[in-house]
Design a protein around this motif. Structure first.
Motif, short mmCIF file in Angstrom:
data_model
loop_
_atom_site.label_atom_id
_atom_site.label_comp_id
_atom_site.label_asym_id
_atom_site.label_seq_id
_atom_site.Cartn_x
_atom_site.Cartn_y
_atom_site.Cartn_z
N LEU A 7 4.41 -20.56 -1.34
CA LEU A 7 4.39 -20.32 0.11
C LEU A 7 4.66 -18.85 0.42
N MET A 8 5.61 -18.25 -0.30
CA MET A 8 5.91 -16.83 -0.06
C MET A 8 4.72 -15.96 -0.43
N LYS A 9 4.03 -16.33 -1.54
CA LYS A 9 2.85 -15.58 -1.96
C LYS A 9 1.77 -15.70 -0.88
N ASN A 10 1.52 -16.93 -0.42
CA ASN A 10 0.54 -17.16 0.64
C ASN A 10 0.91 -16.36 1.89
N ARG A 11 2.19 -16.39 2.20
CA ARG A 11 2.69 -15.67 3.37
C ARG A 11 2.43 -14.17 3.24
N GLU A 12 2.72 -13.65 2.02
CA GLU A 12 2.48 -12.22 1.78
C GLU A 12 1.00 -11.88 1.96
N VAL A 13 0.14 -12.76 1.41
CA VAL A 13 -1.31 -12.54 1.53
C VAL A 13 -1.72 -12.56 3.00
N GLU A 14 -1.25 -13.54 3.75
CA GLU A 14 -1.56 -13.64 5.19
C GLU A 14 -1.08 -12.39 5.92
N LYS A 18 -0.53 -9.47 4.71
CA LYS A 18 -1.36 -8.32 4.30
C LYS A 18 -2.69 -8.33 5.06
N GLU A 19 -3.28 -9.51 5.17
CA GLU A 19 -4.56 -9.64 5.89
C GLU A 19 -4.39 -9.23 7.36
N VAL A 20 -3.32 -9.73 7.99
CA VAL A 20 -3.05 -9.38 9.40
C VAL A 20 -2.83 -7.88 9.52
N GLN A 21 -1.99 -7.35 8.60
CA GLN A 21 -1.69 -5.91 8.63
C GLN A 21 -2.97 -5.08 8.46
N ASP A 22 -3.80 -5.48 7.49
CA ASP A 22 -5.06 -4.75 7.24
C ASP A 22 -5.95 -4.78 8.49
N LYS A 23 -6.06 -5.96 9.11
CA LYS A 23 -6.90 -6.11 10.29
C LYS A 23 -6.43 -5.15 11.41
N TYR A 24 -5.09 -5.15 11.66
CA TYR A 24 -4.57 -4.29 12.73
C TYR A 24 -4.63 -2.82 12.36
N GLU A 25 -4.40 -2.53 11.05
CA GLU A 25 -4.50 -1.12 10.64
C GLU A 25 -5.93 -0.59 10.82
N GLN A 26 -6.93 -1.48 10.59
CA GLN A 26 -8.34 -1.07 10.83
C GLN A 26 -8.56 -0.77 12.32
N LYS A 27 -7.99 -1.64 13.18
CA LYS A 27 -8.12 -1.43 14.63
C LYS A 27 -7.43 -0.12 15.03
N ILE A 28 -6.22 0.10 14.46
CA ILE A 28 -5.49 1.34 14.76
C ILE A 28 -6.31 2.56 14.31
N ALA A 29 -6.86 2.47 13.10
CA ALA A 29 -7.66 3.58 12.57
C ALA A 29 -8.88 3.85 13.47
N ALA A 30 -9.48 2.76 13.95
CA ALA A 30 -10.65 2.91 14.83
C ALA A 30 -10.24 3.60 16.14
N MET A 31 -9.06 3.20 16.69
CA MET A 31 -8.58 3.82 17.93
C MET A 31 -8.21 5.28 17.70
#
Length: 128
Positions: free
Chosen positions: A94-101, A103-116
């Motif tokens: 569960l912790m591994k899944n949580r970390e992956v999730e 990371k995915e959320v962080q990556d998604k928002y970091e892409q949006k931040i980079a675009a802005m």
């Protein structure tokens, strides 16, 4: 002087026949007493053996019951250990899944931040 006047045995008379009869009676009583004593001794010995066998059997049954109980306890403890391991494995998964999730959320928002940020840079350049 062997017979009393009433036709019964004169026990008071000390004839050789009376002495022989008395001896045989005593002998018969002694023999019967000895046989009875032997039978009682034999009966007592058999009862003691039976009692010892029953006691041994009871102790064996008690030991078997204790062994069975201990075996049951051992298996329950092993099941508890297995479940503790399952809990640990599940937590890690569960912790591994949580970390992956995350990371995915962080990556998604970091892409949006980079675009802005790129948009900001582009807007600033437009006035340079």
């Amino acid at each position: 002087a062997g017979m009393a006047s009433d036709g019964g045995l004169d026990l008071g008379a000390a004839s050789p026949t009376n002495a022989k009869d008395n001896y045989e009676v005593i002998e018969a009583v002694d023999t019967a007493t000895r046989e009875l004593r032997e039978q009682m001794g034999e009966t007592l010995r058999r009862q003691k053996e039976q009692h010892a066998r029953e006691k041994k059997e009871l102790l064996l049954q008690k030991k078997l019951a204790i062994d069975e109980r201990d075996n049951e306890i051992y298996h329950l403890k092993m099941n508890i250990k297995s479940m503790d391991r399952v809990i640990e494995v599940e937590k890690r998964r569960l912790m591994k899944n949580r970390e992956v999730e995350m990371k995915e959320v962080q990556d998604k928002y970091e892409q949006k931040i980079a675009a802005m940020q790129a948009e900001i840079d582009k807007l600033k350049k437009g006035f340079a």
